[in-house]
Design a protein around this motif. Structure first.
Motif, PDB file in Angstrom:
ATOM      1  N   TRP A   1       0.868  -1.185   0.000  1.00 17.62           N
ATOM      2  CA  TRP A   1       0.000   0.000   0.000  1.00 17.62           C
ATOM      3  C   TRP A   1       0.896   1.223   0.000  1.00 17.62           C
ATOM      4  N   CYS A   2       0.437   2.310  -0.618  1.00 19.80           N
ATOM      5  CA  CYS A   2       1.237   3.535  -0.633  1.00 19.80           C
ATOM      6  C   CYS A   2       0.322   4.730  -0.874  1.00 19.80           C
ATOM      7  N   GLU A   3       0.912   5.922  -0.851  1.00 15.58           N
ATOM      8  CA  GLU A   3       0.188   7.161  -1.140  1.00 15.58           C
ATOM      9  C   GLU A   3       0.675   7.729  -2.472  1.00 15.58           C
ATOM     10  N   GLY A   4      -0.241   8.305  -3.235  1.00 16.36           N
ATOM     11  CA  GLY A   4       0.161   8.862  -4.515  1.00 16.36           C
ATOM     12  C   GLY A   4      -0.657  10.077  -4.902  1.00 16.36           C
ATOM     13  N   ARG A   5      -0.181  10.798  -5.911  1.00 15.50           N
ATOM     14  CA  ARG A   5      -0.882  11.954  -6.467  1.00 15.50           C
ATOM     15  C   ARG A   5      -1.745  11.498  -7.641  1.00 15.50           C
ATOM     16  N   ILE A   6      -2.968  11.984  -7.685  1.00 14.21           N
ATOM     17  CA  ILE A   6      -3.897  11.622  -8.747  1.00 14.21           C
ATOM     18  C   ILE A   6      -3.372  12.062 -10.114  1.00 14.21           C
ATOM     19  N   ASP A   7      -2.940  13.320 -10.204  1.00 18.11           N
ATOM     20  CA  ASP A   7      -2.482  13.815 -11.504  1.00 18.11           C
ATOM     21  C   ASP A   7      -1.227  13.102 -11.981  1.00 18.11           C
ATOM     22  N   ALA A   8      -0.346  12.739 -11.057  1.00 17.05           N
ATOM     23  CA  ALA A   8       0.866  12.020 -11.442  1.00 17.05           C
ATOM     24  C   ALA A   8       0.530  10.640 -11.997  1.00 17.05           C
ATOM     25  N   LEU A   9      -0.338   9.923 -11.312  1.00 17.13           N
ATOM     26  CA  LEU A   9      -0.688   8.575 -11.758  1.00 17.13           C
ATOM     27  C   LEU A   9      -1.451   8.582 -13.076  1.00 17.13           C
ATOM     28  N   LEU A  10      -2.194   9.645 -13.339  1.00 17.14           N
ATOM     29  CA  LEU A  10      -2.892   9.738 -14.620  1.00 17.14           C
ATOM     30  C   LEU A  10      -1.911   9.831 -15.790  1.00 17.14           C
ATOM     31  N   ARG A  11      -0.692  10.273 -15.519  1.00 17.22           N
ATOM     32  CA  ARG A  11       0.324  10.368 -16.576  1.00 17.22           C
ATOM     33  C   ARG A  11       1.070   9.061 -16.790  1.00 17.22           C
ATOM     34  N   TYR A  12       0.918   8.110 -15.868  1.00 18.64           N
ATOM     35  CA  TYR A  12       1.633   6.840 -15.991  1.00 18.64           C
ATOM     36  C   TYR A  12       1.075   6.019 -17.158  1.00 18.64           C
ATOM     37  N   SER A  13       1.957   5.301 -17.810  1.00 13.10           N
ATOM     38  CA  SER A  13       1.550   4.443 -18.918  1.00 13.10           C
ATOM     39  C   SER A  13       0.820   3.202 -18.396  1.00 13.10           C
ATOM     40  N   ASP A  14       0.066   2.568 -19.280  1.00 14.55           N
ATOM     41  CA  ASP A  14      -0.589   1.314 -18.909  1.00 14.55           C
ATOM     42  C   ASP A  14       0.441   0.256 -18.534  1.00 14.55           C
ATOM     43  N   GLU A  15       1.578   0.279 -19.199  1.00 11.98           N
ATOM     44  CA  GLU A  15       2.628  -0.711 -18.913  1.00 11.98           C
ATOM     45  C   GLU A  15       3.137  -0.570 -17.482  1.00 11.98           C
ATOM     46  N   THR A  16       3.339   0.680 -17.043  1.00 17.48           N
ATOM     47  CA  THR A  16       3.820   0.891 -15.670  1.00 17.48           C
ATOM     48  C   THR A  16       2.762   0.504 -14.661  1.00 17.48           C
ATOM     49  N   MET A  17       1.521   0.864 -14.910  1.00 19.57           N
ATOM     50  CA  MET A  17       0.452   0.507 -13.979  1.00 19.57           C
ATOM     51  C   MET A  17       0.308  -1.007 -13.870  1.00 19.57           C
ATOM     52  N   THR A  18       0.428  -1.691 -14.977  1.00 16.94           N
ATOM     53  CA  THR A  18       0.373  -3.160 -14.966  1.00 16.94           C
ATOM     54  C   THR A  18       1.535  -3.737 -14.173  1.00 16.94           C
ATOM     55  N   ALA A  19       2.715  -3.146 -14.346  1.00 15.74           N
ATOM     56  CA  ALA A  19       3.888  -3.617 -13.624  1.00 15.74           C
ATOM     57  C   ALA A  19       3.735  -3.408 -12.119  1.00 15.74           C
ATOM     58  N   LEU A  20       3.157  -2.296 -11.715  1.00 16.58           N
ATOM     59  CA  LEU A  20       2.938  -2.032 -10.295  1.00 16.58           C
ATOM     60  C   LEU A  20       2.008  -3.075  -9.681  1.00 16.58           C
ATOM     61  N   ARG A  21       0.933  -3.381 -10.409  1.00 15.71           N
ATOM     62  CA  ARG A  21       0.003  -4.390  -9.891  1.00 15.71           C
ATOM     63  C   ARG A  21       0.665  -5.757  -9.833  1.00 15.71           C
ATOM     64  N   ARG A  22       1.432  -6.092 -10.845  1.00 17.62           N
ATOM     65  CA  ARG A  22       2.128  -7.379 -10.875  1.00 17.62           C
ATOM     66  C   ARG A  22       3.143  -7.473  -9.735  1.00 17.62           C
ATOM     67  N   ALA A  23       3.693  -6.328  -9.327  1.00 12.70           N
ATOM     68  CA  ALA A  23       4.684  -6.306  -8.251  1.00 12.70           C
ATOM     69  C   ALA A  23       4.050  -6.316  -6.865  1.00 12.70           C
ATOM     70  N   GLY A  24       2.709  -6.336  -6.799  1.00 12.44           N
ATOM     71  CA  GLY A  24       2.046  -6.482  -5.508  1.00 12.44           C
ATOM     72  C   GLY A  24       1.293  -5.281  -5.002  1.00 12.44           C
ATOM     73  N   CYS A  25       1.199  -4.200  -5.796  1.00  9.72           N
ATOM     74  CA  CYS A  25       0.456  -3.006  -5.341  1.00  9.72           C
ATOM     75  C   CYS A  25      -1.026  -3.335  -5.236  1.00  9.72           C
TER      76      CYS A  25
END
Length: 346
Positions: A267-291
């Protein structure tokens, strides 16, 4: 002997590694004689301090103080310590003295404050205490002069946690007791991979403490520390306490790759606007890594209120992240400010 005191701040089931005093302990480790006393573990911290003082003379009591529940025991223990050891300086650090230095110095039992990070300040402060208590040349401290007037030295620039040694978890009394069962897993640890936040939301205490800056350790170091915690304490989950975990997408992607083999849930804290700029590949990698879940500061559904808070965010972006993040199997957790007083009323 330096005593680092972490007053009780929560119920036993909610206790976590006392990262504030562990960060200072890392600076002292191998160089100074010190002990950590944690009110979240020790039901009688003053008795423990007395035992330490009987064995070795105490030359400083350092107290970590957050606003809220921790203040209750911090005040009581500081008063009691001053009554028993009137010549030993009491130094407060943490969010409360950093945000409200004059209020803290008004207490007769507080001698010196360390504002913001204390890792660089502590060795200089110890040298001054041992050499006549002249604190004028130390950045990031507040104290009372000979006339009782409050003196605040210049702010000290923040540094990355990666600039300092690893925290000496083994110096805690029963470190395994800080590994908790949570919604993430049976053995959850906590970690701070960065310090500060580059945003200046008006309601946030981090703004004054970090002065709109953020410094992060490398993904390599974060992964190494988590590997160590898994090996030593068999952790299966981690809560990142960073104020803004997703400062740079490249670092987030690298960290995801490095910690995926650990199979941790986190679990972590993040900025909404920052995460909206993340690519689908990075978001998928974060979930695969346990987020599993990300705490996101929505604060309001009213665009005017968001502007008054200097949130640099819109209600449309809040709705967009709520829709997008779920597609990757990550749970969004939103915070809201009730009774906003940062701008106009009404």
């Amino acid at each position: 002997m330096i005593v680092l005191l972490h007053p009780r701040s929560t119920r036993p089931k909610n206790r976590r590694f006392p990262l504030s005093v562990l960060a200072l302990a890392a600076i002292l480790e191998g160089k100074e004689d010190y002990e950590i006393v944690d009110g979240n573990i020790d039901p009688h911290p003053m008795d423990t301090i007395d035992r330490i003082a009987r064995e070795r003379p105490v030359e400083m009591l350092g107290v970590s103080v957050m606003p809220g529940p921790q203040m209750v025991q911090a005040i009581a223990l500081s008063k009691e310590f001053r009554a028993r050891y009137p010549k030993v300086p009491i130094v407060w650090g943490g969010y409360f003295p950093s945000l409200y230095p004059d209020a803290a110095l008004n207490a007769s039992y507080v001698d010196v404050l360390v504002r913001s990070q204390g890792e660089d300040t502590l060795p200089e402060l110890l040298a001054a205490i041992r050499g006549g208590r002249d604190f004028r040349g130390i950045a990031g401290v507040s104290y009372k002069d000979q006339f009782g007037l409050h003196v605040h030295t210049q702010d000290r620039p923040i540094r990355s946690p990666g600039d300092f040694p690893w925290m000496p978890y083994h110096r805690l009394r029963e470190p395994a007791k800080y590994i908790a069962r949570t919604f993430l897993g049976a053995r959850t640890a906590v970690h701070h991979a960065s310090y500060g936040c580059p945003y200046r939301c008006k309601f946030c205490g981090v703004t004054k403490v970090a002065h709109g800056r953020q410094k992060a350790e490398s993904p390599e170091r974060t992964a190494a520390i988590l590997t160590h915690l898994q090996r030593e304490y068999a952790i299966d989950a981690v809560q990142f306490y960073d104020n803004n975990f997703f400062l740079r997408e490249a670092d987030a992607a690298e960290l995801a790759e490095r910690i995926a083999p650990l199979k941790l849930k986190w679990w972590c804290e993040g900025r909404i606007d920052a995460l909206l700029r993340y690519s689908d590949e990075t978001m998928t990698a974060l979930r695969r890594a346990g987020c599993e879940m990300i705490f996101l500061g929505a604060e309001s559904g009213n665009d005017r209120h968001l502007r008054e808070m200097d949130k640099q965010l819109t209600s449309a972006q809040i709705l967009e992240i709520a829709s997008r993040i779920g597609k990757f199997g990550i749970i969004p957790e939103f915070s809201f400010v009730i009774g906003n007083r940062t701008g106009r009323s009404g």
